[in-house]
Design a protein around this motif. Structure first.
Motif, PDB file in Angstrom:
ATOM      1  N   VAL A 279     -46.197 -21.379  20.805  1.00 56.24           N
ATOM      2  CA  VAL A 279     -45.679 -20.665  21.972  1.00 56.24           C
ATOM      3  C   VAL A 279     -44.162 -20.844  22.030  1.00 56.24           C
ATOM      4  O   VAL A 279     -43.668 -21.968  21.931  1.00 56.24           O
ATOM      5  N   PRO A 280     -43.390 -19.767  22.166  1.00 54.68           N
ATOM      6  CA  PRO A 280     -41.930 -19.899  22.218  1.00 54.68           C
ATOM      7  C   PRO A 280     -41.491 -20.768  23.385  1.00 54.68           C
ATOM      8  O   PRO A 280     -42.159 -20.833  24.426  1.00 54.68           O
ATOM      9  N   LYS A 281     -40.370 -21.445  23.206  1.00 52.09           N
ATOM     10  CA  LYS A 281     -39.871 -22.330  24.247  1.00 52.09           C
ATOM     11  C   LYS A 281     -39.411 -21.553  25.468  1.00 52.09           C
ATOM     12  O   LYS A 281     -39.447 -22.048  26.588  1.00 52.09           O
ATOM     13  N   SER A 282     -38.989 -20.325  25.266  1.00 52.72           N
ATOM     14  CA  SER A 282     -38.522 -19.493  26.368  1.00 52.72           C
ATOM     15  C   SER A 282     -39.047 -18.077  26.195  1.00 52.72           C
ATOM     16  O   SER A 282     -39.107 -17.551  25.082  1.00 52.72           O
ATOM     17  N   ALA A 283     -39.427 -17.475  27.308  1.00 50.53           N
ATOM     18  CA  ALA A 283     -39.928 -16.101  27.261  1.00 50.53           C
ATOM     19  C   ALA A 283     -38.827 -15.115  26.890  1.00 50.53           C
ATOM     20  O   ALA A 283     -39.104 -13.970  26.520  1.00 50.53           O
ATOM     21  N   ILE A 285     -36.846 -15.326  24.403  1.00 56.58           N
ATOM     22  CA  ILE A 285     -36.530 -15.350  22.973  1.00 56.58           C
ATOM     23  C   ILE A 285     -36.959 -14.058  22.280  1.00 56.58           C
ATOM     24  O   ILE A 285     -36.225 -13.493  21.465  1.00 56.58           O
ATOM     25  N   LEU A 286     -38.174 -13.590  22.598  1.00 58.25           N
ATOM     26  CA  LEU A 286     -38.704 -12.421  21.911  1.00 58.25           C
ATOM     27  C   LEU A 286     -38.162 -11.143  22.538  1.00 58.25           C
ATOM     28  O   LEU A 286     -38.415 -10.857  23.706  1.00 58.25           O
ATOM     29  N   VAL A 287     -37.421 -10.402  21.754  1.00 57.32           N
ATOM     30  CA  VAL A 287     -36.858  -9.129  22.211  1.00 57.32           C
ATOM     31  C   VAL A 287     -37.263  -8.052  21.211  1.00 57.32           C
ATOM     32  O   VAL A 287     -36.901  -8.121  20.029  1.00 57.32           O
ATOM     33  N   ALA A 288     -38.042  -7.079  21.677  1.00 56.63           N
ATOM     34  CA  ALA A 288     -38.493  -5.996  20.800  1.00 56.63           C
ATOM     35  C   ALA A 288     -37.305  -5.121  20.414  1.00 56.63           C
ATOM     36  O   ALA A 288     -36.345  -4.981  21.174  1.00 56.63           O
ATOM     37  N   PRO A 289     -37.328  -4.527  19.235  1.00 57.45           N
ATOM     38  CA  PRO A 289     -36.232  -3.621  18.840  1.00 57.45           C
ATOM     39  C   PRO A 289     -36.167  -2.421  19.765  1.00 57.45           C
ATOM     40  O   PRO A 289     -37.160  -2.035  20.395  1.00 57.45           O
ATOM     41  N   TRP A 310     -37.540 -14.617  10.371  1.00 54.94           N
ATOM     42  CA  TRP A 310     -38.064 -14.892  11.697  1.00 54.94           C
ATOM     43  C   TRP A 310     -36.990 -14.621  12.749  1.00 54.94           C
ATOM     44  O   TRP A 310     -35.801 -14.851  12.513  1.00 54.94           O
ATOM     45  N   ASN A 311     -37.416 -14.157  13.890  1.00 60.93           N
ATOM     46  CA  ASN A 311     -36.527 -14.144  15.044  1.00 60.93           C
ATOM     47  C   ASN A 311     -36.084 -15.579  15.316  1.00 60.93           C
ATOM     48  O   ASN A 311     -36.884 -16.512  15.215  1.00 60.93           O
ATOM     49  N   GLU A 312     -34.825 -15.788  15.666  1.00 64.10           N
ATOM     50  CA  GLU A 312     -34.369 -17.128  16.016  1.00 64.10           C
ATOM     51  C   GLU A 312     -35.213 -17.639  17.188  1.00 64.10           C
ATOM     52  O   GLU A 312     -35.299 -17.009  18.231  1.00 64.10           O
ATOM     53  N   GLY A 313     -35.839 -18.774  17.033  1.00 63.22           N
ATOM     54  CA  GLY A 313     -36.678 -19.320  18.087  1.00 63.22           C
ATOM     55  C   GLY A 313     -38.148 -18.990  17.930  1.00 63.22           C
ATOM     56  O   GLY A 313     -38.984 -19.564  18.633  1.00 63.22           O
ATOM     57  N   HIS A 377     -42.767  -6.352  17.774  1.00 62.53           N
ATOM     58  CA  HIS A 377     -42.869  -7.284  18.891  1.00 62.53           C
ATOM     59  C   HIS A 377     -41.696  -8.262  18.941  1.00 62.53           C
ATOM     60  O   HIS A 377     -41.606  -9.067  19.867  1.00 62.53           O
ATOM     61  N   GLY A 378     -40.825  -8.197  17.951  1.00 56.46           N
ATOM     62  CA  GLY A 378     -39.655  -9.078  17.962  1.00 56.46           C
ATOM     63  C   GLY A 378     -39.867 -10.409  17.280  1.00 56.46           C
ATOM     64  O   GLY A 378     -38.974 -11.257  17.309  1.00 56.46           O
ATOM     65  N   ASN A 379     -41.020 -10.647  16.655  1.00 64.31           N
ATOM     66  CA  ASN A 379     -41.257 -11.909  15.936  1.00 64.31           C
ATOM     67  C   ASN A 379     -40.487 -11.957  14.630  1.00 64.31           C
ATOM     68  O   ASN A 379     -40.039 -13.023  14.201  1.00 64.31           O
ATOM     69  N   LEU A 380     -40.354 -10.808  13.964  1.00 58.13           N
ATOM     70  CA  LEU A 380     -39.600 -10.672  12.728  1.00 58.13           C
ATOM     71  C   LEU A 380     -38.438  -9.713  12.941  1.00 58.13           C
ATOM     72  O   LEU A 380     -38.544  -8.785  13.749  1.00 58.13           O
ATOM     73  N   ILE A 381     -37.355  -9.923  12.226  1.00 56.49           N
ATOM     74  CA  ILE A 381     -36.233  -9.002  12.257  1.00 56.49           C
ATOM     75  C   ILE A 381     -35.835  -8.679  10.820  1.00 56.49           C
ATOM     76  O   ILE A 381     -36.240  -9.362   9.883  1.00 56.49           O
ATOM     77  N   LEU A 382     -35.050  -7.630  10.652  1.00 55.53           N
ATOM     78  CA  LEU A 382     -34.551  -7.225   9.338  1.00 55.53           C
ATOM     79  C   LEU A 382     -33.103  -7.622   9.182  1.00 55.53           C
ATOM     80  O   LEU A 382     -32.311  -7.469  10.096  1.00 55.53           O
ATOM     81  N   GLU A 383     -32.791  -8.130   7.988  1.00 57.80           N
ATOM     82  CA  GLU A 383     -31.399  -8.398   7.650  1.00 57.80           C
ATOM     83  C   GLU A 383     -30.976  -7.416   6.566  1.00 57.80           C
ATOM     84  O   GLU A 383     -31.715  -7.247   5.597  1.00 57.80           O
TER      85      GLU A 383
END
Length: 383
Positions: A279-283, A285-289, A310-313, A377-383
Motif C-alpha cells: 500500500v502506498p505511503k500516501s494517497a 503518490i499515484l497520479v494517472a496520466p 515504477w512511479n516514484e513511491g 493507473h499511475g503505477n508505471l510510467i514511461l521514460e
C-alpha cells in the motif's frame, strides 16, 4: 551481491543487520546531493509533502517541533543555526532520490520504507534519540558529526517539555564525522545524535516491519471481509449445562477450531500481506496520466525505445504459489498463471524492469493489457 561500499550483502546481513552499527566510508564515491536546500524548502511548502522543522531552543523551550506545509516566509524568520528541516518521502517526488533505493535491494522490497531528507545549518540537529527501525544515514552535502552506540528502549529517560522523544541521559560510544558519500548504518534501538558541522543534507534510508498488532489486526480484518465470516456460530448439538454461567471447554475448543480454520491458510496470509505491504505511503503518490494509453500505443512507445519504470513511491512485490503467482502493486493483487508466471519477478526486481526480459510477455494480449492497466493507473510510467 554487495551493499554500497563493497561489503558482501551476506556478510552485512549476518554480522550487522539488527545487531550493530557500521560506518561505511565512500559508500557512494563522488556523491552529490540530488536536491538543494532551497528545493527542500520549496517541497516543504507543498500541501502534499510531509515536512517538519525542529528548533533546538525556541523562546526557552527545548526541542520544539513545527509541522508543514510552511509558508515561504517561515524560512526567512528561522535563526541562523541550531534548527533542522525534515522532508519525508523525498523519493516520492525526486526520481534521482528514488534511484538511490536500488542500491538497497539486498533486502526485500516490502522492507524498504522511504528516504527522508534532513537539512541543517551549523549546529542543527534533532537531538539524541533512537528509532524503532533500521536506517542508513547517507551524507549528501556538507558534514555531520555522529555520536552513536548503546541500546535504548521505552524506559530510557527523556527530556520533558518537548513533543519529541529526546534522550536526556545518553552517552554515545563512538563518534564519526561523515562527508558526502559516507554512510552510517544503525539497527533499531541504538541511540544516536547527529550535529551539522556546516550546512549539510543527510538522506535517511528507512526500513519498516509490521508490529505484531499490525499483523493480527490487519490479517483478521482481511479475513472478516469474506462474506461467510458474517455467519453466526451454530450449535445444533447444544446440551443442557450443569451451571448456565459456565463457559465449557467444548465451546473453547470449537472457537479454537473456527479461528484455526480461517487463520491457518498460508495462501490467504500471503494475499493479505502482499496487499498490506505494498500500500502506498500516501494517497497522493499515484497520479494517472492525463490521457490513458491503449495497449497498442504503449507497445509502440516501448518498441520505439521508451522504457518502463515504477512511479516514484510505488511498491511492487510477488508471491509464488503452487500453480499461480500473485503480483502485488500498490495494494492491489493480480493473479498470474501458466506462461505469465515469470512476469512478476521481472516487474519486481527493480524500479526499471528489464525491457528485453519483458519483450516476450508483451506479445501476450492479456499481459500487455495488464501492463497498460498499471500505466493508466499511475503505477508505471514511461521514460
Amino acid at each position: 551481491m554487495n551493499i554500497p561500499g563493497g561489503l558482501s550483502a551476506d556478510i552485512f546481513l549476518r554480522d550487522y543487520w539488527q545487531k550493530k552499527p557500521l560506518v561505511i566510508r565512500k559508500a557512494f564515491p563522488g556523491f552529490t546531493s540530488p536536491v538543494s536546500p532551497d528545493e527542500l524548502a520549496g517541497l516543504a511548502c507543498e500541501e502534499s509533502v510531509e515536512s517538519r522543522i525542529v528548533i533546538e531552543t525556541d523562546n526557552g523551550k527545548p526541542w520544539q517541533l513545527e509541522n508543514g506545509p510552511f509558508p515561504p516566509e517561515r524560512f526567512e524568520a528561522l535563526p541562523e543555526s541550531h534548527w533542522t528541516l525534515l522532508v519525508q518521502g523525498l523519493d516520492h517526488w525526486v526520481p534521482e532520490v528514488a534511484d538511490i533505493l536500488e542500491a538497497f535491494r539486498f533486502v526485500p522490497n516490502w522492507r524498504l520504507d522511504d528516504v527522508m531528507a534532513s537539512y541543517a545549518p551549523v549546529g542543527g540537529s534533532v537531538g539524541p534519540h533512537f528509532d524503532q527501525y533500521d536506517v542508513f544515514l547517507l551524507q549528501a552535502e556538507g558534514h555531520r558529526r555522529w555520536e552513536f552506540g548503546g541500546h535504548c528502549d521505552q524506559t530510557s529517560p527523556r527530556i520533558e517539555g518537548t513533543p519529541l522523544r529526546i534522550l536526556s541521559r545518553w552517552q554515545g560510544e563512538e563518534t564519526v564525522t561523515l562527508a558526502p558519500g559516507d554512510m552510517l548504518y544503525l539497527p533499531p534501538g541504538i541511540g544516536h545524535h547527529g550535529v551539522a558541522t556546516d550546512d549539510c543534507i543527510t538522506l535517511s534510508v528507512g526500513f519498516r516491519a509490521p508490529s505484531v498488532d499490525d499483523v493480527l489486526t490487519g490479517f483478521t480484518d482481511f479475513l472478516c471481509a469474506h462474506p461467510e465470516t458474517n455467519n453466526p456460530l451454530a450449535d445444533p448439538d447444544l446440551k443442557c449445562p450443569d451451571n448456565p454461567g459456565a463457559i465449557s471447554p467444548e465451546l473453547i475448543r470449537k472457537l479454537g477450531d473456527v479461528i484455526a480454520r480461517y487463520t491457518n491458510d498460508p495462501l490467504q496470509l500471503a494475499y493479505w500481506f502482499g496487499q498490506y505491504a505494498t500500500v502506498p505511503k500516501s494517497a497522493n503518490i499515484l497520479v494517472a496520466p492525463d490521457s490513458p494509453m491503449s495497449p497498442d500505443a504503449l507497445l509502440s512507445e516501448i518498441e520505439d525505445g521508451a522504457t518502463l519504470r515504477w512511479n516514484e513511491g510505488s511498491r511492487f512485490a510477488y508471491h509464488e504459489g503452487d500453480a499461480e503467482t500473485a503480483l502485488f502493486v500498490d495494494g492491489e493483487r493480480y493473479l498470474l498463471r501458466g506462461e505469465a508466471l515469470g512476469l512478476a519477478p521481472v516487474l519486481c526486481r527493480g524500479n526499471r524492469p528489464d525491457t528485453v526480459a519483458m519483450a516476450g510477455y508483451l506479445e501476450d494480449e492479456a499481459l500487455l493489457g495488464l501492463i497498460t492497466n498499471l500505466y493508466n493507473h499511475g503505477n508505471l510510467i514511461l521514460e
